[in-house]
Design an enzyme around this catalytic site. Structure first.
Site, PDB file in Angstrom:
ATOM      1  N   ARG A  60       0.817  -1.212   0.000  1.00  0.00           N
ATOM      2  CA  ARG A  60       0.000   0.000   0.000  1.00  0.00           C
ATOM      3  C   ARG A  60       0.850   1.262   0.000  1.00  0.00           C
ATOM      4  NH1 ARG A  60      -3.879  -1.006   4.248  1.00  0.00           N
ATOM      5  NH2 ARG A  60      -2.338  -0.108   5.623  1.00  0.00           N
TER       6      ARG A  60
ATOM      7  N   TYR B  68     -11.222  23.248  -8.917  1.00  0.00           N
ATOM      8  CA  TYR B  68     -11.764  22.078  -9.627  1.00  0.00           C
ATOM      9  C   TYR B  68     -13.070  21.639  -8.943  1.00  0.00           C
ATOM     10  CZ  TYR B  68     -11.683  17.185 -11.261  1.00  0.00           C
ATOM     11  OH  TYR B  68     -11.985  15.957 -11.780  1.00  0.00           O
TER      12      TYR B  68
ATOM     13  N   LYS C   6      -3.604  13.926 -16.133  1.00  0.00           N
ATOM     14  CA  LYS C   6      -3.673  14.859 -17.250  1.00  0.00           C
ATOM     15  C   LYS C   6      -2.384  14.792 -18.088  1.00  0.00           C
ATOM     16  CE  LYS C   6      -7.692  15.818 -15.622  1.00  0.00           C
ATOM     17  NZ  LYS C   6      -7.990  16.818 -14.628  1.00  0.00           N
TER      18      LYS C   6
ATOM     19  N   ASP D  17      -3.029  23.485  -6.399  1.00  0.00           N
ATOM     20  CA  ASP D  17      -3.305  22.530  -7.472  1.00  0.00           C
ATOM     21  C   ASP D  17      -2.497  22.995  -8.680  1.00  0.00           C
ATOM     22  OD1 ASP D  17      -4.291  21.101  -9.656  1.00  0.00           O
ATOM     23  OD2 ASP D  17      -6.304  20.937  -8.797  1.00  0.00           O
TER      24      ASP D  17
HETATM   25  C1  LIG Z   1      -8.682  16.504 -13.355  1.00  0.00           C
HETATM   26  C2  LIG Z   1      -8.282  17.443 -12.298  1.00  0.00           C
HETATM   27  C3  LIG Z   1      -8.174  17.025 -10.970  1.00  0.00           C
HETATM   28  C4  LIG Z   1      -8.569  15.629 -10.523  1.00  0.00           C
HETATM   29  O1  LIG Z   1      -7.768  14.640 -11.062  1.00  0.00           O
HETATM   30  P1  LIG Z   1      -8.323  13.145 -11.251  1.00  0.00           P
HETATM   31  O2  LIG Z   1      -7.083  12.367 -11.513  1.00  0.00           O
HETATM   32  O3  LIG Z   1      -9.267  13.215 -12.395  1.00  0.00           O
HETATM   33  O4  LIG Z   1      -8.983  12.743  -9.977  1.00  0.00           O
HETATM   34  C5  LIG Z   1      -7.744  17.930 -10.050  1.00  0.00           C
HETATM   35  N1  LIG Z   1      -7.434  19.200 -10.383  1.00  0.00           N
HETATM   36  C6  LIG Z   1      -7.525  19.628 -11.647  1.00  0.00           C
HETATM   37  C7  LIG Z   1      -7.174  21.034 -11.951  1.00  0.00           C
HETATM   38  C8  LIG Z   1      -7.959  18.775 -12.639  1.00  0.00           C
HETATM   39  O5  LIG Z   1      -8.089  19.237 -13.881  1.00  0.00           O
END
Ligand SMILES: *Cc1c(COP(=O)(O)O)cnc(C)c1O
Length: 395
Positions: free
Chosen positions: A63, A116, A211, A186
């Site tokens: 984990r 987000y 992403k 973020d």
């Molecule tokens: C997509 C996204 C997330 C979340 O990521 P996931 O891997 O889809 O859970 C968080 N912050 C931003 C800015 C995003 O575009």
């Protein structure tokens, strides 16, 4: 694995080609192997006792990760310029784990209004239920007047989700630190490549590696990176919450990192060509792209960021649902779907009013978020121009 530290003066492209792999520890094979594990054996009782005592290492167990996970964590920590990174099963898991690492009942959270969407839901339901109060703030405003004695976390996202307002990250991080609050950014938009969060004073940076790092629309993955002062707290929260990243997914993220700079440069170039073309289109009211002077915070973007990506939005003239459907259903290259950062172009319609409470949105028309993939820019422009013609057609 290789040293996690960036040599002085080494370019990021060079770093990304070499970090997180050690071929001669693995039969000369260029890429690290994928280690699958739940159980990890201890050779002796002494080794078992030693590992369980260490606050840094903790229990050896799947984990917590395998050498594949650690290779990715080392690479992302070096990319972002943080102390250490922790892989998580999704970007959202990285965010919720980072928030829960610092927030307790009675604490206050300052959350950017352009966060987000699922983060807003987490704050308004789960954090609220835990007795943690959230105040949303305008990304373009000074946060100082909103800081309270019990403010424990200041959360930033720059440029903001969907509408791309660029925050003064350094200024907000400094204000947070002066109030003894932790700043969490973020950093997904920058892919860790276009902004240096720790150089700007941020304490914790998270990314949805889903992403651009993975870049091929086939993996869910998040990474939390922290400075030395805050890393252990995040590590412990992650251990308690149990959100492990899968080794195959970490492998694909490591592979994505190798080509991240060239992909991102191409995404940027294409998106700028498409955005500039759409600026003058009669169906488009405004283009929301941090590299265009019309974007709020463009000057900050120029100062703090080394480039842009394939993502931007347009504000459309008001149109009927039928006209919008005619536009979107007929697109051949921009397909409708959530997420972004892959090699293919995507479009999603949205209304900013649905996801903001601290700022006003006055444009009457809907918006489209566009992700420009690795296709040819002229082909993408032709697809959108044909779609906008359907949008503007009578009837
Ligand atoms: C997509 C996204 C997330 C979340 O990521 P996931 O891997 O889809 O859970 C968080 N912050 C931003 C800015 C995003 O575009």
């Amino acid at each position: 694995m290789s040293s996690g530290k960036r040599d002085e003066g080494q370019a990021t492209e060079t770093l990304l080609a070499h970090i997180g792999r050690d071929p001669f520890a693995n039969h000369g094979i260029v890429n690290p192997p994928v280690y699958h594990a739940s159980t990890i054996l201890y050779p002796t009782l002494a080794a078992l006792e030693e590992a369980d005592r260490s606050p840094y290492e903790g229990t050896r167990y799947g984990r917590r990760g395998t050498p594949t996970t650690f290779a990715l964590e080392e690479a992302v920590a070096a990319l972002e310029g943080g102390y250490r990174s922790i892989a998580q099963s999704s970007g959202l898991a990285a965010i919720t784990t980072a928030l829960l690492a610092f927030l307790r009942a009675g604490d206050h959270l300052l959350m950017v209004d352009t966060t987000y969407g699922p983060v807003r839901r987490f704050c308004d339901s789960m954090l609220k239920g835990l007795g943690i109060a959230t105040t949303y703030y305008d990304p373009m405003a000074d946060i100082t007047p909103l800081l309270r004695p019990e403010t424990r976390v200041v959360y930033l996202e720059s440029p903001g989700s969907l509408t791309f307002e660029v925050q003064d990250v350094g200024k907000a991080a400094a204000a947070a630190r002066a109030a003894a609050a932790v700043s969490i950014l973020d950093n997904t938009w920058s892919a860790g490549l276009l902004l240096r969060p720790f150089a700007l004073g941020v304490d914790v940076s998270i990314q949805a590696a889903t992403k651009y790092i993975v870049g091929h629309s086939d993996v869910m993955l998040g990474v939390i990176t922290a400075n030395e002062a805050n890393w252990l707290r995040v590590r412990r929260a992650s251990a308690m919450l149990g959100g492990a990243a899968a080794p195959d997914d970490c492998y694909l993220a490591l592979r994505g990192l190798r080509t991240l700079p060239v992909r991102l440069a191409r995404h940027q170039q294409t998106a700028l060509s498409v955005a500039r073309r759409l600026q003058d289109h009669p169906q488009v009211v405004r283009v929301l792209h941090p590299a265009l002077p019309s974007c709020p915070g463009h000057d900050v973007w120029q100062r703090d960021f080394s480039g842009a990506n394939g993502l931007f939005s347009v504000v459309l003239k008001p149109a009927s649902r039928e006209r919008l459907a005619a536009m979107l259903d007929g697109l051949r290259l921009f397909r409708m779907g959530y997420s972004w950062g892959g090699f293919e172009s995507l479009v999603i319609p949205f209304d900013p009013r649905a996801s903001r409470t601290a700022t006003a949105w006055t444009d009457p028309g809907l918006c489209l978020r566009l992700h420009c993939g690795l296709e040819d820019a002229d082909d993408l422009i032709a697809d959108l121009e044909a779609g906008l013609a359907r949008l503007g057609a009578a009837g």
